[in-house]
Design a protein around this motif. Structure first.
Motif, mmCIF file in Angstrom:
data_model
loop_
_atom_site.group_PDB
_atom_site.id
_atom_site.type_symbol
_atom_site.label_atom_id
_atom_site.label_comp_id
_atom_site.label_asym_id
_atom_site.label_seq_id
_atom_site.Cartn_x
_atom_site.Cartn_y
_atom_site.Cartn_z
ATOM 1 N N ASP A 1 -27.252 41.634 6.870
ATOM 2 C CA ASP A 1 -27.502 40.358 7.544
ATOM 3 C C ASP A 1 -26.745 40.258 8.859
ATOM 4 O O ASP A 1 -27.293 39.816 9.882
ATOM 5 C CB ASP A 1 -27.098 39.203 6.631
ATOM 6 C CG ASP A 1 -28.021 39.053 5.438
ATOM 7 O OD1 ASP A 1 -29.145 39.588 5.484
ATOM 8 O OD2 ASP A 1 -27.604 38.421 4.447
ATOM 9 N N VAL A 2 -25.487 40.682 8.855
ATOM 10 C CA VAL A 2 -24.656 40.597 10.060
ATOM 11 C C VAL A 2 -25.165 41.543 11.141
ATOM 12 O O VAL A 2 -25.246 41.185 12.322
ATOM 13 C CB VAL A 2 -23.186 40.898 9.717
ATOM 14 C CG1 VAL A 2 -22.366 41.128 10.977
ATOM 15 C CG2 VAL A 2 -22.582 39.749 8.908
ATOM 16 N N LEU A 3 -25.546 42.762 10.740
ATOM 17 C CA LEU A 3 -25.966 43.760 11.721
ATOM 18 C C LEU A 3 -27.370 43.501 12.256
ATOM 19 O O LEU A 3 -27.691 43.877 13.392
ATOM 20 C CB LEU A 3 -25.910 45.158 11.092
ATOM 21 C CG LEU A 3 -24.506 45.684 10.790
ATOM 22 C CD1 LEU A 3 -24.590 46.944 9.923
ATOM 23 C CD2 LEU A 3 -23.750 45.982 12.076
ATOM 24 N N SER A 4 -28.226 42.872 11.459
ATOM 25 C CA SER A 4 -29.624 42.698 11.872
ATOM 26 C C SER A 4 -29.784 41.791 13.083
ATOM 27 O O SER A 4 -30.830 41.819 13.740
ATOM 28 C CB SER A 4 -30.445 42.148 10.698
ATOM 29 O OG SER A 4 -29.974 40.880 10.293
ATOM 30 N N THR A 5 -28.756 41.024 13.414
ATOM 31 C CA THR A 5 -28.842 40.161 14.598
ATOM 32 C C THR A 5 -28.971 40.983 15.876
ATOM 33 O O THR A 5 -29.748 40.635 16.778
ATOM 34 C CB THR A 5 -27.594 39.266 14.694
ATOM 35 O OG1 THR A 5 -27.505 38.460 13.526
ATOM 36 C CG2 THR A 5 -27.648 38.374 15.927
ATOM 37 N N ASP A 6 -28.225 42.088 15.962
ATOM 38 C CA ASP A 6 -28.198 42.896 17.187
ATOM 39 C C ASP A 6 -28.855 44.262 17.028
ATOM 40 O O ASP A 6 -29.035 44.968 18.028
ATOM 41 C CB ASP A 6 -26.753 43.114 17.640
ATOM 42 C CG ASP A 6 -26.062 41.825 18.047
ATOM 43 O OD1 ASP A 6 -26.734 40.969 18.647
ATOM 44 O OD2 ASP A 6 -24.862 41.665 17.752
ATOM 45 N N CYS A 7 -29.197 44.649 15.805
ATOM 46 C CA CYS A 7 -29.665 46.016 15.561
ATOM 47 C C CYS A 7 -31.069 46.013 14.984
ATOM 48 O O CYS A 7 -31.430 45.137 14.193
ATOM 49 C CB CYS A 7 -28.711 46.737 14.600
ATOM 50 S SG CYS A 7 -27.009 46.850 15.228
ATOM 51 N N ASP A 8 -31.872 47.023 15.369
ATOM 52 C CA ASP A 8 -33.249 47.091 14.884
ATOM 53 C C ASP A 8 -33.474 48.235 13.907
ATOM 54 O O ASP A 8 -34.586 48.426 13.423
ATOM 55 C CB ASP A 8 -34.230 47.201 16.057
ATOM 56 C CG ASP A 8 -33.974 48.424 16.917
ATOM 57 O OD1 ASP A 8 -33.122 49.263 16.546
ATOM 58 O OD2 ASP A 8 -34.625 48.544 17.967
ATOM 59 N N ALA A 9 -32.463 49.018 13.611
ATOM 60 C CA ALA A 9 -32.568 50.082 12.615
ATOM 61 C C ALA A 9 -31.238 50.137 11.874
ATOM 62 O O ALA A 9 -30.206 50.443 12.471
ATOM 63 C CB ALA A 9 -32.881 51.417 13.277
ATOM 64 N N ILE A 10 -31.262 49.820 10.587
ATOM 65 C CA ILE A 10 -30.031 49.753 9.788
ATOM 66 C C ILE A 10 -30.224 50.600 8.543
ATOM 67 O O ILE A 10 -31.169 50.394 7.778
ATOM 68 C CB ILE A 10 -29.699 48.301 9.390
ATOM 69 C CG1 ILE A 10 -29.557 47.421 10.630
ATOM 70 C CG2 ILE A 10 -28.419 48.261 8.554
ATOM 71 C CD1 ILE A 10 -29.516 45.942 10.324
#
Length: 268
Positions: free
Chosen positions: A181-190
């Protein structure tokens, strides 16, 4: 991480076992042969520099010779060891919680360090903010806090319950879904995954030796005196031998869970 005492020699006693998760994390990253040629890579919590050297080997190739490799750590002792290495690496002393790069970074890498830094819900967006568009955040943190090796710390330290609980409370991570959830704000591949290693340890009280160089450090510091530390250590060692008994060949098997994540910053 605060600038407190770390013992590079003790930390390195199980060097091959400690390096293995970092090797696995590096193996999942794109390389120059894949067309990914980063200009700047930062290793946060670089410790004695052995993992930073692996990043150097993976990325500073003949076709990518100008890549800048930076190792960041708060410990004087760890950096003194790191600076003895032959690689052309820029070693910097800084607290991860306040560190900032001079320019956007292509890879921010951290192996077994960020669990010492509080407030990941704020830290991770801060780190992704330092990446170039398309840059990568590559993280490994231990996820063994519910295992006997960690739970027995509270049992052995029951006499000093409040001090031990406060010390252990300094070390924490979030759930995998929280990181997504935290990373999906700025990242498009997790990419998130967990691995349980079965470390093969040798020597007297090997699990105690392992934890005493990491998770036990704040606990032992929090105990009131040497007598309390001696009592705690004896209780803890006794229980560890019951839960992780040595085999007839002298080997102790130590299961250890780790959480991995690789996130690519979204292009503007």
């Amino acid at each position: 991480m605060s600038n407190t005492h770390w013992d590079p020699v003790r930390y390195g006693l199980f060097g091959d076992e400690r390096r293995r998760p970092a090797i696995d994390l590096i193996s999942r990253l794109p390389k120059p042969a894949d067309g990914f040629k980063p200009r700047q890579i930062v290793d946060l919590g670089c410790g004695p520099g052995s993992i930073t050297a692996l990043l150097d080997q993976a990325y500073r190739t003949q076709d990518n010779a100008d890549t800048q490799i930076i190792g960041v750590d708060s410990s004087d002792e760890m950096l003194q060891t790191a600076r003895k290495r032959a690689e052309n690496i820029d070693w910097q002393q800084a607290d991860i919680a306040t560190w900032e790069p001079n320019s956007p970074v292509d890879i921010i890498f951290s192996n077994a360090a960020l669990h010492w830094v509080p407030e990941h819900v704020k830290l991770f967006p801060r780190l992704t903010g330092f990446l170039r568009p398309g840059g990568l955040l590559a993280i490994q943190v231990p996820n063994n806090f519910l295992a006997p090796s960690h739970q027995l710390i509270g049992e052995a330290g029951n006499e000093w319950r409040d001090a031990v609980a406060e010390a252990i409370g300094q070390i924490r991570i979030m759930r995998p879904g929280d990181y997504f959830d935290v990373l999906s704000t700025d990242c498009d591949a997790i990419d998130l995954w967990q691995t349980q290693y079965c470390h093969v340890l040798r020597g007297e009280d090997p699990v105690f030796t392992w934890t005493s160089s990491t998770v036990l450090r704040p606990v032992l510091t929090a105990l009131p005196d040497d007598a309390a530390r001696a009592t705690f250590c004896q209780k803890y060692k006794t229980r560890l031998k019951q839960v992780y008994p040595p085999r007839d060949d002298g080997i102790t098997l130590f299961p250890f869970n780790r959480l991995f994540m690789i996130a690519r910053k979204r292009n503007a």
